[in-house]
Write a protein that holds these residues in place. Sequence first.
Motif, mmCIF file in Angstrom:
data_model
loop_
_atom_site.group_PDB
_atom_site.id
_atom_site.type_symbol
_atom_site.label_atom_id
_atom_site.label_comp_id
_atom_site.label_asym_id
_atom_site.label_seq_id
_atom_site.Cartn_x
_atom_site.Cartn_y
_atom_site.Cartn_z
ATOM 1 N N ALA A 59 1.314 -0.318 -2.332
ATOM 2 C CA ALA A 59 0.559 -0.834 -3.477
ATOM 3 C C ALA A 59 1.111 -2.191 -3.916
ATOM 4 C CB ALA A 59 0.615 0.162 -4.634
ATOM 5 N N TYR A 60 2.436 -2.330 -3.995
ATOM 6 C CA TYR A 60 3.040 -3.630 -4.343
ATOM 7 C C TYR A 60 2.660 -4.693 -3.312
ATOM 8 C CZ TYR A 60 6.135 -1.676 -7.957
ATOM 9 O OH TYR A 60 6.637 -1.100 -9.102
ATOM 10 N N PHE A 61 2.784 -4.340 -2.047
ATOM 11 C CA PHE A 61 2.510 -5.291 -0.969
ATOM 12 C C PHE A 61 1.051 -5.759 -0.994
ATOM 13 C CE2 PHE A 61 1.014 -5.974 3.409
ATOM 14 C CZ PHE A 61 1.873 -6.982 3.830
ATOM 15 N N THR A 62 0.126 -4.804 -1.093
ATOM 16 C CA THR A 62 -1.302 -5.142 -1.084
ATOM 17 C C THR A 62 -1.687 -5.956 -2.317
ATOM 18 O OG1 THR A 62 -1.695 -3.047 0.062
ATOM 19 C CG2 THR A 62 -3.616 -4.185 -0.806
ATOM 20 N N ALA A 63 -1.153 -5.589 -3.482
ATOM 21 C CA ALA A 63 -1.477 -6.319 -4.712
ATOM 22 C C ALA A 63 -1.007 -7.771 -4.617
ATOM 23 C CB ALA A 63 -0.843 -5.625 -5.915
ATOM 24 N N LEU A 75 8.322 -3.228 5.057
ATOM 25 C CA LEU A 75 7.255 -3.656 4.158
ATOM 26 C C LEU A 75 7.833 -4.318 2.907
ATOM 27 C CD1 LEU A 75 4.148 -3.536 3.736
ATOM 28 C CD2 LEU A 75 4.515 -1.452 2.451
ATOM 29 N N MET A 76 8.889 -3.701 2.344
ATOM 30 C CA MET A 76 9.521 -4.277 1.156
ATOM 31 C C MET A 76 10.225 -5.590 1.497
ATOM 32 S SD MET A 76 8.489 -2.265 -1.096
ATOM 33 C CE MET A 76 9.289 -3.076 -2.478
ATOM 34 N N ALA A 77 10.734 -5.702 2.739
ATOM 35 C CA ALA A 77 11.358 -6.966 3.167
ATOM 36 C C ALA A 77 10.319 -8.083 3.213
ATOM 37 C CB ALA A 77 12.015 -6.788 4.534
ATOM 38 N N GLU A 108 3.421 -8.562 9.249
ATOM 39 C CA GLU A 108 2.589 -8.702 8.052
ATOM 40 C C GLU A 108 1.111 -8.564 8.400
ATOM 41 O OE1 GLU A 108 2.751 -11.438 4.050
ATOM 42 O OE2 GLU A 108 3.807 -12.062 5.856
ATOM 43 N N ASN A 109 0.703 -9.174 9.488
ATOM 44 C CA ASN A 109 -0.699 -9.078 9.916
ATOM 45 C C ASN A 109 -1.072 -7.646 10.270
ATOM 46 O OD1 ASN A 109 -1.204 -11.798 9.549
ATOM 47 N ND2 ASN A 109 -0.636 -12.356 11.639
ATOM 48 N N THR A 110 -0.099 -6.917 10.827
ATOM 49 C CA THR A 110 -0.360 -5.512 11.167
ATOM 50 C C THR A 110 -0.628 -4.700 9.905
ATOM 51 O OG1 THR A 110 1.058 -5.677 13.118
ATOM 52 C CG2 THR A 110 0.597 -3.465 12.285
ATOM 53 N N TRP A 111 0.218 -4.898 8.882
ATOM 54 C CA TRP A 111 0.024 -4.184 7.620
ATOM 55 C C TRP A 111 -1.298 -4.577 6.964
ATOM 56 C CZ3 TRP A 111 2.694 -0.142 5.876
ATOM 57 C CH2 TRP A 111 3.971 0.090 6.374
ATOM 58 N N LEU A 112 -1.625 -5.858 7.009
ATOM 59 C CA LEU A 112 -2.860 -6.320 6.376
ATOM 60 C C LEU A 112 -4.090 -5.795 7.105
ATOM 61 C CD1 LEU A 112 -1.960 -9.994 5.417
ATOM 62 C CD2 LEU A 112 -2.347 -8.072 3.871
#
Length: 695
Positions: free
Chosen positions: A114-118, A154-156, A191-195
């Motif tokens: 949620a933090y990452f996406t926001a 992800l937090m990194a 990062e692109n993978t998570w997005l």
Amino acid sequence: MHPGIREIIHTSDYCHASMKKAAALLPEDDAELDGWIAKAVAEHDVGAFAYLVLPAMHLGRKVASRHIEGGLQLMPNPYQCGCVLWHLDGEDLPERVLAGLELGGINPRTQAYAYFTAWHWCAERRNGELPAGFVASARKFCLSKYCPKDFESLMALLATNLKDGPMLKCLEITQEQIESEAVAAARLNLENTWLRFAKGPILDQVPAEPVRKHAGFTMRRSVENIGRNEPCRCGSGKKYKRCCVESDRQRLSRSSDVAGKTREELRAAPAEFLTMTRLEKLQPPEMARIDPLELDEELVEYYLKKLGALGMFGEAVEAMETLGWSDGIAEAWCWVTRQATSADRKDVVERLIQFRWESNPEQEIFVPPATMLLRVKDDAAETLKLLEEMAMDALSSKSGDELAQMAASLLRSTVPALGILVARGSIPVLDPKSAVATLDGLLAARTRLELSDDEPYSDIMEMILAKRSAASGKKNAEALRLANQKLEAKAGEVRKMKLAIDEMKHEIARREKTAVSPTANVQKVAPADEHSLQEMRMKVRFLKNSLKERHEERAILRRDLEKTLTDLEALRDQQARNEPHAEPADAIDAEDSLVLPGEVEGNQPVRVIAFPKNFHRTLEGFPKQVSKGAMALLGRLAAGESAAFTGVVRLKARPDTLRVRIGIDHRLLFRLLPDSVQVVDLINRRDLESRIKQL
């Protein structure tokens, strides 16, 4: 909500097919759909939320961002959370996400995503403008014990994007890594993978085919076991296989951990069949649906405490307000208040105190010092006044409880650095149990302040425990010896590891200085040297992580030693009370009149032992444990062990002769010569006065 969707939730497997069936039953009116979703969130209905929001997004329907405040708690997995957030409609999405995270009861992996996406939502749609408090909230989560290890990558990414120093330091991300092209490329790929998860089609987060999963509890049959050729239980007169077998098969597939009940029936009455075992396993949305008035009395306290532990403070306060004040929830009220204080939730604390006061205005409320500090944290003058009052109470108290409470309160307050200094001053004067607890709080505060775990008062605390062990360890000494050995060994590991880290840091600094020296002939670092430096830096990071683990193990061993000491002393006191020949107070006073005040200095050289003639016969005349205790103590005295001289005093009539207790009823008399410990006698305490006269 359409009854057909409810039927799909109850009877269908979670997959593409069931989602598409639900999509076909959604209302055409957006306002009506919005009302359905709002009701699902209000009722903490996980199934309804999933079967309304995901099909709506699949069809391209708008889902308002306001639903995510309560909806974050209803997310079945973190990947689905990122995708739902990205497809929500509303410019206030980041603010809604922060508000939802504050409600508590959310899976830590879901929080991380949620933090990452926001953050990315703000970067792409709001020119990087983050809501107030976003960075502080993300940092607090990253530094907490709840941040999932498997989501550190992800937090990194988030820490690097935010360029937040505390988060970068917590995750061991160096400036060199940030500037490295290779690391940046790997980071971009990750990062692109998570997005891709977040921006992809919503049904990509739902299994294409049904997946059979164990429910996490022992299944009990929701229908009784009947033979296929037996008469049907419905009374139709038909054989079971020709009557209710198919409907029972459907019911059986929805069995729960309560015999005779389906999961839907339990959901409709969550408190009716609740036991302590089932309550321990309930997830936050299920906890929120329970009516506290329907709970058995013995479950109420645990239910309230679990709400507090999950961070569901709003639900906890509402439950207390519903139940009304009683002695049965007093402990839970105190526990939730402490949890809310630790979470820095001033709003919750004020509401809890208001509830308690309104329930019984005449009863005085004890508010912990940490909670009092939280209530006045925005008023500097009131904070200073309160600190002065707490200090006066601590100075006036003889028990030390107020001092321990003040130290603990400051360590958890908005001024933890001040708390560390107060805690250091209190540790030497507190009882060992309180001192160990205070040291644990001190180390936790150092972690929050991003200070190293290298706390000098750890060594001081262990010296205090060692002295206490020497004074208390004459009985059951083996348990104490083992506990002390483990703690000393772990402290030695910590010292060696700290030395290795310091030496390696010094070597890295020396090599880096040589590489950039203007007088050096080499213009740049050779690849081999750079590779060696990189390996050394990685080893330092590895050693730092290992050192942190050793510090945690050392703290555990310190607590174990303190508990062992406390237990043994309690046992010794109990035995002394039950001892038929326990030493009366007047006998102790009489014996004290025979010795000089003050103990013998413990800094002694190594000596040999000189025994009197026929001393072995003297030993044979005493119980075996007394003889063994005397010989063991003599060995330690001869070795010059400082702790062995605790309790050693000089006789008033013969100052050159020393006395030390062996248990309750026996005394060892000896002299310290330059090169030997001269044993005089081992006697019963009743014979001490007459033996002194003989000397």
